[in-house]
Design an enzyme around this catalytic site. Sequence first.
Site, PDB file in Angstrom:
ATOM      1  N   ASP A 118       0.823  -1.201   0.000  1.00 49.22           N
ATOM      2  CA  ASP A 118       0.000   0.000   0.000  1.00 49.22           C
ATOM      3  C   ASP A 118       0.856   1.250   0.000  1.00 49.22           C
ATOM      4  O   ASP A 118       2.069   1.194   0.137  1.00 49.22           O
ATOM      5  CB  ASP A 118      -0.875   0.017   1.257  1.00 49.22           C
ATOM      6  CG  ASP A 118      -2.161  -0.765   1.030  1.00 49.22           C
ATOM      7  OD1 ASP A 118      -2.398  -1.188  -0.101  1.00 49.22           O
ATOM      8  OD2 ASP A 118      -2.901  -0.954   2.016  1.00 49.22           O
ATOM      9  N   LYS A 145      -3.945   3.046  -2.721  1.00 50.90           N
ATOM     10  CA  LYS A 145      -5.000   3.976  -3.118  1.00 50.90           C
ATOM     11  C   LYS A 145      -4.580   5.354  -2.678  1.00 50.90           C
ATOM     12  O   LYS A 145      -4.069   5.551  -1.585  1.00 50.90           O
ATOM     13  CB  LYS A 145      -6.312   3.617  -2.417  1.00 50.90           C
ATOM     14  CG  LYS A 145      -6.831   2.262  -2.782  1.00 50.90           C
ATOM     15  CD  LYS A 145      -8.232   2.073  -2.196  1.00 50.90           C
ATOM     16  CE  LYS A 145      -8.728   0.666  -2.430  1.00 50.90           C
ATOM     17  NZ  LYS A 145      -7.932  -0.340  -1.687  1.00 50.90           N
ATOM     18  N   MET A 167      -9.468   8.336   9.091  1.00 46.76           N
ATOM     19  CA  MET A 167      -9.988   8.929   7.838  1.00 46.76           C
ATOM     20  C   MET A 167     -10.973  10.044   8.155  1.00 46.76           C
ATOM     21  O   MET A 167     -12.028  10.154   7.538  1.00 46.76           O
ATOM     22  CB  MET A 167     -10.666   7.836   6.983  1.00 46.76           C
ATOM     23  CG  MET A 167      -9.714   6.729   6.600  1.00 46.76           C
ATOM     24  SD  MET A 167     -10.507   5.310   5.837  1.00 46.76           S
ATOM     25  CE  MET A 167     -11.138   4.428   7.258  1.00 46.76           C
TER      26      MET A 167
END
Length: 523
Positions: A38, A60, A175
């Site tokens: 990642d 991502k 997040m």
Amino acid sequence: MRARRGVVYLVGAGPGDPGLMTRRSLELIADADAIYYDRLIPPGALDGARADAELIYVGKQPGVPSVPQAEIGERLVEAGRAGKSVVRLKGGDPFVFGRGGEEGEALRAAGVEFEVVPGVTAGVAATAYAGIPVTHRDDASAVAFVTGHEDPEKAETALDWEALASFPGTLVFYMGVKRLGENAAALIAAGRDAGEPAAAIERGTWAGQRTVTATLGTIAATVEGEGIGAPALIVIGAVAARREALEWLERRPLHGRTVVVTRARAQASGLAATLRGLGAEVVELPAIRIEPRTRSEEVRRAVATIADYDLICLTSPNGANLLFEALAASGRDGRAPGRPTGAGIGAGTPGGRDARALAGATVAAIGPGTARALAAHGIAADVVPERFVAEALVEALADVEVEGKRVLVARAAEARDVLPDALRERGGEVDVVALYETVREAPDDAAVEAAQRADYVTFTSSSTVRNLAEALGERFPTAARIVSIGPITSATVREAGLEIAVEAERHDVDGLLAALLADAAAR
Ligand code: SAH
């Protein structure tokens, strides 16, 4: 092989500080045939991978097209079925907002074996590094990890704000930056106290960690005002105020500063580690590499007859280490038996001469670093000047009888001749041997780019200045403050058209560090 073939390992890489990677993760990375990684994995996390391992980026990034989650699952299945040992490396913990659960399910459905290796999750690590205990006997007996839904793939919020508002403990939002304003308002509307302490931790445990504190009512404006961006955690709870007493990482003297180390890689590690320990982000940009010349004819000759020298001068830690390497090798070569081998009391491995070969000589070191290197080999230097330059060593040798004596100056190939010239002038019979030479090392583009943000560039020798200035040309980070180890190095910096911001008073690495710290404290 510790990583089994045909198995997929769902591995947590921790929150960013490489030191927080688990032993198991490093073991598996070192063994894996393929590593799917990642974006938010620690710097250097893949350094230990096999040279022939496949390294596949599947991260991502907000706003950038990425490999869809379903496809990641398929690729892992394929790799596992192909009989590879596969590491799926994720930031933090794979099962905490890491979609490791989904990947495990896909693997199980396909009949591919997997193992899970937990990692240190940001919710406890970034908070700890910010000096915020997620639980505390007086403040919080529970902690909830909550997603703020920054995930661009997920549109609507599924959070139960009433339940979160009445949750009796700390709320840690992952997040949570993008929707912070809405989320904080929703919590307050559902009854959570707007005056409750809150904090935002950006890039927790990374060198650039930044924390701001406010209240639930003001945290969104504070985050916006300070420009805090992802990855960041939002902490809501009385524990956030504990930071005042418990903050530690961001208090370190070089926290938030980027320092370029230009020494040869072989010697950079000590300085780099010390700087990191002081909180700096270190960019290693070696301009030179040490190429030993211990097998040259002149070195072999000098080492074979080393007992004939009255005075031996060493002008760098490298030189000191390489002299002992050459001594050890000379014994093994059988070219210069310094002591009987294979006979006598407790005869051990044959060959390999050591400090005893220097027993009869006066030994001089140019500075404390060189003296330390000598000490590590069992020699207490007789002469060590205070200042780490050849002129100072000449002065310090004033009381040593040189006239008619045999002197060995063991040093770098391209050193100045101040010392041998002065000793010859005093009637010494001086042999100069080059134990190593420094050769240019091509700078790494990523490091050059990272160096552009630097606050400081450190130089510990003229050769690094010359080589780096030539190698970088226009790309030299001119906005950084240049710290030099001493006047000779400073002169070379000025010759290269650059400006000296700080010059060490003591001309060794500790002196350079002290000068840098003093400068950073004053700014
Ligand atoms: N599996 C990860 C979380 C992935 S979700 C873990 O266990 O930590 C990504 C979110 O985690 C980011 O948006 C941020 O909220 C948080 N995060 C990850 N690393 C972080 C860090 N170093 N500092 C602060 N927050 C971090």
